[in-house]
Design an enzyme around this catalytic site. Structure first.
Site, PDB file in Angstrom:
ATOM      1  CG  ASP A  30      -2.258   0.812   0.857  1.00  0.00           C
ATOM      2  OD1 ASP A  30      -2.085   1.792   0.149  1.00  0.00           O
ATOM      3  OD2 ASP A  30      -2.928   1.037   2.196  1.00  0.00           O
ATOM      4  N   GLY A  33       0.308   5.269  -4.182  1.00  0.00           N
ATOM      5  CA  GLY A  33      -0.376   6.547  -4.638  1.00  0.00           C
ATOM      6  C   GLY A  33       0.280   7.662  -3.670  1.00  0.00           C
ATOM      7  NE  ARG A  34      -1.564   6.333   1.042  1.00  0.00           N
ATOM      8  CZ  ARG A  34      -1.284   5.311   2.825  1.00  0.00           C
ATOM      9  NH1 ARG A  34      -1.187   6.061   3.222  1.00  0.00           N
ATOM     10  NH2 ARG A  34      -1.831   4.335   1.805  1.00  0.00           N
ATOM     11  CD1 TRP A  35       7.099   6.048  -2.516  1.00  0.00           C
ATOM     12  CD2 TRP A  35       6.928   7.438  -4.622  1.00  0.00           C
ATOM     13  NE1 TRP A  35       8.919   6.691  -3.247  1.00  0.00           N
ATOM     14  CE2 TRP A  35       8.881   6.401  -4.779  1.00  0.00           C
ATOM     15  CE3 TRP A  35       6.631   7.013  -6.146  1.00  0.00           C
ATOM     16  CZ2 TRP A  35       8.911   7.341  -5.435  1.00  0.00           C
ATOM     17  CZ3 TRP A  35       7.341   7.402  -7.034  1.00  0.00           C
ATOM     18  CH2 TRP A  35       9.337   7.065  -6.879  1.00  0.00           C
ATOM     19  NE  ARG A  43      -3.563   6.828  -7.698  1.00  0.00           N
ATOM     20  CZ  ARG A  43      -3.344   6.471  -6.826  1.00  0.00           C
ATOM     21  NH1 ARG A  43      -3.947   7.525  -5.969  1.00  0.00           N
ATOM     22  NH2 ARG A  43      -3.302   5.046  -5.854  1.00  0.00           N
ATOM     23  CB  SER A  75      -8.171  -6.126  -3.989  1.00  0.00           C
ATOM     24  OG  SER A  75      -9.086  -4.670  -4.339  1.00  0.00           O
ATOM     25  CG  ASN A  78      -7.291  -2.652  -6.593  1.00  0.00           C
ATOM     26  OD1 ASN A  78      -6.379  -3.219  -6.394  1.00  0.00           O
ATOM     27  ND2 ASN A  78      -7.824  -1.609  -5.378  1.00  0.00           N
ATOM     28  CD1 TRP A  79     -13.111  -5.793 -10.216  1.00  0.00           C
ATOM     29  CD2 TRP A  79     -11.629  -4.647 -12.355  1.00  0.00           C
ATOM     30  NE1 TRP A  79     -11.730  -7.127 -10.703  1.00  0.00           N
ATOM     31  CE2 TRP A  79     -11.414  -6.778 -11.860  1.00  0.00           C
ATOM     32  CE3 TRP A  79     -11.713  -4.124 -12.906  1.00  0.00           C
ATOM     33  CZ2 TRP A  79     -10.652  -6.681 -12.611  1.00  0.00           C
ATOM     34  CZ3 TRP A  79     -10.015  -5.340 -14.501  1.00  0.00           C
ATOM     35  CH2 TRP A  79     -10.381  -6.130 -14.139  1.00  0.00           C
ATOM     36  CB  SER A 198      -7.743  -3.554   2.494  1.00  0.00           C
ATOM     37  OG  SER A 198      -7.940  -3.013   3.348  1.00  0.00           O
ATOM     38  CD  GLU A 209       1.885 -13.569  15.826  1.00  0.00           C
ATOM     39  OE1 GLU A 209       2.289 -11.827  16.270  1.00  0.00           O
ATOM     40  OE2 GLU A 209       1.667 -14.479  16.554  1.00  0.00           O
TER      41      GLU A 209
HETATM   42  C1  FPP Z   1      -1.734   0.455  -3.142  1.00  0.00           C
HETATM   43  O1  FPP Z   1      -1.399   1.714  -3.535  1.00  0.00           O
HETATM   44  C2  FPP Z   1      -1.323   0.220  -4.181  1.00  0.00           C
HETATM   45  C3  FPP Z   1      -1.998  -0.881  -5.193  1.00  0.00           C
HETATM   46  C4  FPP Z   1      -3.979  -1.115  -5.601  1.00  0.00           C
HETATM   47  C5  FPP Z   1      -1.925  -2.202  -6.511  1.00  0.00           C
HETATM   48  C6  FPP Z   1      -0.484  -2.590  -5.867  1.00  0.00           C
HETATM   49  C7  FPP Z   1       0.072  -3.094  -7.185  1.00  0.00           C
HETATM   50  C8  FPP Z   1       1.749  -3.018  -7.214  1.00  0.00           C
HETATM   51  C9  FPP Z   1       2.534  -2.368  -6.395  1.00  0.00           C
HETATM   52  C10 FPP Z   1       2.308  -3.142  -8.706  1.00  0.00           C
HETATM   53  C11 FPP Z   1       1.920  -4.306  -9.188  1.00  0.00           C
HETATM   54  C12 FPP Z   1       2.400  -5.667  -9.027  1.00  0.00           C
HETATM   55  C13 FPP Z   1       2.833  -6.846  -9.813  1.00  0.00           C
HETATM   56  C14 FPP Z   1       2.794  -8.004  -8.568  1.00  0.00           C
HETATM   57  C15 FPP Z   1       3.247  -6.813 -11.315  1.00  0.00           C
HETATM   58  P1  FPP Z   1      -2.487   3.084  -3.375  1.00  0.00           P
HETATM   59  O2  FPP Z   1      -2.591   3.232  -4.883  1.00  0.00           O
HETATM   60  O3  FPP Z   1      -3.351   2.167  -2.472  1.00  0.00           O
HETATM   61  O4  FPP Z   1      -1.907   3.498  -2.554  1.00  0.00           O
HETATM   62  P2  FPP Z   1      -2.520   5.245  -1.618  1.00  0.00           P
HETATM   63  O5  FPP Z   1      -3.361   4.556  -0.931  1.00  0.00           O
HETATM   64  O6  FPP Z   1      -1.129   5.717  -1.547  1.00  0.00           O
HETATM   65  O7  FPP Z   1      -3.035   5.729  -2.701  1.00  0.00           O
END
Ligand code: FPP
Length: 242
Positions: A30, A33-35, A43, A75, A78-79, A198, A209
């Site tokens: 997670d 987006g914030r990064w 994003r 997830s 996520n759609w 989630s 754990e």
């Molecule tokens: C959460 O960050 C991350 C995701 C919803 C997707 C995770 C996907 C990857 C790391 C890339 C694809 C994966 C593979 C295995 C190739 P967020 O967007 O929810 O961040 P935020 O909460 O800061 O907005």
């Protein structure tokens, strides 16, 4: 435990087979987006850097001796994200599988997919199935990527399948979960300061754990994974007993 022992850095102190190393670690990645937001970047750049971290952490998992690493990549909820972001994530998935398959072979990584991945684009489904077949004999680390995964959905699918086979029991449901055959889940890690599951591995986490970090996923490192394993080694697990 003695302070000196606690301060001894990993990976030298923890070795596979001591019973203190988790066999199965699951990560809720997670904070992409914030990064990106912190750096005034789109994003998509956060997700791109997130894939770099995936690459590093898969390698680190093998080096640290983990049998199974599960990653929550997409997830079933996520759609709900904007179409552009969904397309970015699917594009990254395609690129990741294409570019890293040879690396999996080199590092003896076996790929598993959990979740209802057959609902993804046909070319992705095909690519995933080929990759699963190609890596099926690898045995050092199993990488289970959760795609279109929702734990409640997984449990409903498993319960339905168990019902058609006969009695519904813990073991018959377990035998129909997407994770069947993987070691029991020992440790769940979530990055970015959020502290919730989630809809990820609700069944599997029964005795797991938990370890949380403020670090955003693109900044997560092997050292931090090692720190989580160190902390895990200090926990006393009783599985309901005393
Ligand atoms: C959460 O960050 C991350 C995701 C919803 C997707 C995770 C996907 C990857 C790391 C890339 C694809 C994966 C593979 C295995 C190739 P967020 O967007 O929810 O961040 P935020 O909460 O800061 O907005």
């Amino acid at each position: 435990m003695a302070v000196a022992e606690v301060e001894t850095p990993l990976p030298t102190r923890i070795t596979a087979g001591t019973g203190k190393l988790p066999r199965h670690v699951a990560i809720i990645m997670d904070g992409n987006g914030r990064w990106a937001k912190k750096r005034l970047l789109p994003r998509a750049m956060g997700h791109k850097r997130g894939v770099e971290t995936v690459r590093n952490i898969v390698k680190a998992a093998g080096e640290l001796g983990l049998e199974t690493l599960s990653l929550y990549a997409f997830s079933s909820e996520n759609w709900k994200r904007p179409e552009e972001e969904i397309n970015d994530l699917m594009g990254l998935m395609r690129d990741f599988i294409k570019s890293d398959l040879d690396e999996f072979a080199a590092n003896d990584v076996r790929l598993r997919i959990i979740g209802d991945y057959k609902a993804l684009a046909p070319d992705i489904v095909e690519m995933l199935e080929e990759s699963i077949a190609r890596t099926s004999k690898n045995s050092r680390t199993t990488l289970a990527v959760a795609l279109n995964y929702g734990s409640q959905d997984e449990m409903v699918r498993a319960a339905r399948a168990a019902a058609t086979q006969g009695e519904i029991s813990v073991s018959s449901i377990e035998a129909n979960l997407d994770t069947f055959g993987l070691p029991p889940l020992d440790l769940v890690i979530r990055t970015s300061g959020e502290q919730r599951l989630s809809n990820f591995m609700l069944w599997q986490a029964a005795y797991a754990e938990f370890w949380f970090t403020e670090t955003l996923w693109p900044d997560f490192s092997k050292d931090e994974l090692a720190a989580a394993l160190n902390e895990f080694a200090r926990r006393e697990r009783r599985y309901g007993g005393r």
